[in-house]
Design a protein around this motif. Structure first.
Motif, PDB file in Angstrom:
ATOM      1  N   SER A  15      -3.598   1.828  -2.801  1.00 27.89           N
ATOM      2  CA  SER A  15      -2.974   0.506  -2.722  1.00 27.89           C
ATOM      3  C   SER A  15      -3.076  -0.132  -1.341  1.00 27.89           C
ATOM      4  O   SER A  15      -2.611  -1.249  -1.149  1.00 27.89           O
ATOM      5  CB  SER A  15      -1.501   0.601  -3.142  1.00 27.89           C
ATOM      6  OG  SER A  15      -0.789   1.437  -2.255  1.00 27.89           O
ATOM      7  N   TRP A  16      -3.688   0.554  -0.395  1.00 27.26           N
ATOM      8  CA  TRP A  16      -3.755   0.053   0.971  1.00 27.26           C
ATOM      9  C   TRP A  16      -4.431  -1.304   1.074  1.00 27.26           C
ATOM     10  O   TRP A  16      -3.939  -2.212   1.714  1.00 27.26           O
ATOM     11  CB  TRP A  16      -4.466   1.069   1.865  1.00 27.26           C
ATOM     12  CG  TRP A  16      -4.814   0.583   3.240  1.00 27.26           C
ATOM     13  CD1 TRP A  16      -6.055   0.511   3.778  1.00 27.26           C
ATOM     14  CD2 TRP A  16      -3.913   0.115   4.249  1.00 27.26           C
ATOM     15  NE1 TRP A  16      -5.988   0.025   5.063  1.00 27.26           N
ATOM     16  CE2 TRP A  16      -4.682  -0.231   5.384  1.00 27.26           C
ATOM     17  CE3 TRP A  16      -2.543  -0.068   4.316  1.00 27.26           C
ATOM     18  CZ2 TRP A  16      -4.123  -0.726   6.550  1.00 27.26           C
ATOM     19  CZ3 TRP A  16      -1.986  -0.568   5.486  1.00 27.26           C
ATOM     20  CH2 TRP A  16      -2.770  -0.883   6.578  1.00 27.26           C
ATOM     21  N   ARG A  17      -5.570  -1.492   0.443  1.00 23.03           N
ATOM     22  CA  ARG A  17      -6.310  -2.755   0.546  1.00 23.03           C
ATOM     23  C   ARG A  17      -5.473  -3.939   0.054  1.00 23.03           C
ATOM     24  O   ARG A  17      -5.456  -4.988   0.677  1.00 23.03           O
ATOM     25  CB  ARG A  17      -7.619  -2.669  -0.239  1.00 23.03           C
ATOM     26  CG  ARG A  17      -8.535  -1.568   0.261  1.00 23.03           C
ATOM     27  CD  ARG A  17      -9.780  -2.117   0.907  1.00 23.03           C
ATOM     28  NE  ARG A  17     -10.680  -1.038   1.277  1.00 23.03           N
ATOM     29  CZ  ARG A  17     -10.789  -0.572   2.508  1.00 23.03           C
ATOM     30  NH1 ARG A  17     -10.061  -1.074   3.465  1.00 23.03           N
ATOM     31  NH2 ARG A  17     -11.625   0.397   2.799  1.00 23.03           N
ATOM     32  N   ALA A  18      -4.767  -3.750  -1.028  1.00 27.46           N
ATOM     33  CA  ALA A  18      -3.938  -4.837  -1.566  1.00 27.46           C
ATOM     34  C   ALA A  18      -2.751  -5.146  -0.652  1.00 27.46           C
ATOM     35  O   ALA A  18      -2.320  -6.292  -0.545  1.00 27.46           O
ATOM     36  CB  ALA A  18      -3.436  -4.476  -2.960  1.00 27.46           C
ATOM     37  N   LEU A  19      -2.247  -4.133   0.019  1.00 24.49           N
ATOM     38  CA  LEU A  19      -1.050  -4.295   0.850  1.00 24.49           C
ATOM     39  C   LEU A  19      -1.343  -4.973   2.187  1.00 24.49           C
ATOM     40  O   LEU A  19      -0.507  -5.723   2.699  1.00 24.49           O
ATOM     41  CB  LEU A  19      -0.415  -2.925   1.094  1.00 24.49           C
ATOM     42  CG  LEU A  19       0.884  -2.903   1.880  1.00 24.49           C
ATOM     43  CD1 LEU A  19       1.987  -3.625   1.110  1.00 24.49           C
ATOM     44  CD2 LEU A  19       1.284  -1.478   2.175  1.00 24.49           C
ATOM     45  N   GLN A  20      -2.505  -4.749   2.759  1.00 19.89           N
ATOM     46  CA  GLN A  20      -2.824  -5.258   4.099  1.00 19.89           C
ATOM     47  C   GLN A  20      -2.591  -6.755   4.245  1.00 19.89           C
ATOM     48  O   GLN A  20      -1.959  -7.199   5.211  1.00 19.89           O
ATOM     49  CB  GLN A  20      -4.295  -4.975   4.428  1.00 19.89           C
ATOM     50  CG  GLN A  20      -4.612  -3.547   4.687  1.00 19.89           C
ATOM     51  CD  GLN A  20      -6.085  -3.399   4.990  1.00 19.89           C
ATOM     52  OE1 GLN A  20      -6.534  -3.745   6.076  1.00 19.89           O
ATOM     53  NE2 GLN A  20      -6.845  -2.897   4.034  1.00 19.89           N
TER      54      GLN A  20
END
Length: 156
Positions: free
Chosen positions: A85-90
Motif C-alpha cells: 500500500s506504500w505507493r497509494a499512501l505517498q
C-alpha cells in the motif's frame, strides 16, 4: 539529463566542498563559494550547475524555528501498513500540511512521519482523524518531541 543516483560517481573534493558551503549557507553567493573553495567564480558556477543537473543539489531552503512559526507540538509518528500500500499512501501523505517529512523504513514499522502542529489538540486530530482512518494504515505510534535540535554543520 540527470543521472541515476544509484550509478552516480562519488563527489570529488571540489564538489564536496561546494556542497558543504551550500549546506552552511544556502544563500551564499557563487563568488563567496568560489573564494572559500579556492576556485574561480566561473568554475564554481559550472560546478554548481553540474551538481544541480546530476540531482545532487535539489533545491535551497531556509532553516526555521517551528515554535516561533506557531507549530508548538511535534511528534514522530510511525505507521504499520497493509502489504503493497506504500505507493497509494505517498501522495496522500504529501497533501497533509502537518506532515513535514515521511520515509519508508525497515524495522518494526513501515513509515516514519515528522508531524508538526499548532498544539496537542491539532496533533491529536492529525493522528486520530487523518492518519488512522486511512485504509492503508494498520497501526500508528506517536512519539512526542520535547526538544528539537538541528545539528550544526561540522565545518561551521
Amino acid at each position: 539529463m540527470s543521472q541515476n543516483p544509484a550509478f552516480a560517481p562519488a563527489l570529488d573534493a571540489v564538489d564536496a566542498a561546494i556542497v558543504s558551503e551550500l549546506l552552511k549557507d544556502g544563500r551564499a553567493s557563487v563568488s563567496a563559494i568560489a573564494s572559500n573553495v579556492h576556485i574561480s567564480r566561473a568554475h564554481a558556477y559550472q560546478r554548481i550547475a553540474s551538481l544541480r543537473e546530476r540531482g545532487v543539489i535539489t533545491g535551497y531552503t531556509a532553516t526555521v524555528n517551528h515554535a516561533a512559526m506557531g507549530l508548538r507540538s511535534s511528534a514522530y509518528v510511525t505507521l504499520k501498513l497493509r502489504q503493497h500500500s506504500w505507493r497509494a499512501l505517498q501522495e496522500r501523505l504529501s497533501l497533509i500540511p502537518e506532515v513535514h517529512h515521511f520515509a519508508l523504513v525497515g524495522g518494526t514499522f513501515d513509515v516514519m512521519l515528522l508531524v508538526r502542529a499548532a498544539d496537542n489538540e491539532a496533533l491529536r486530530r492529525v493522528v486520530f482523524e487523518v492518519l488512522q482512518p486511512m485504509p492503508e494504515v494498520m497501526d500508528t505510534q506517536t512519539h512526542l518531541i520535547f526538544e528539537d535540535h538541528e545539528p550544526e554543520s561540522p565545518d561551521a
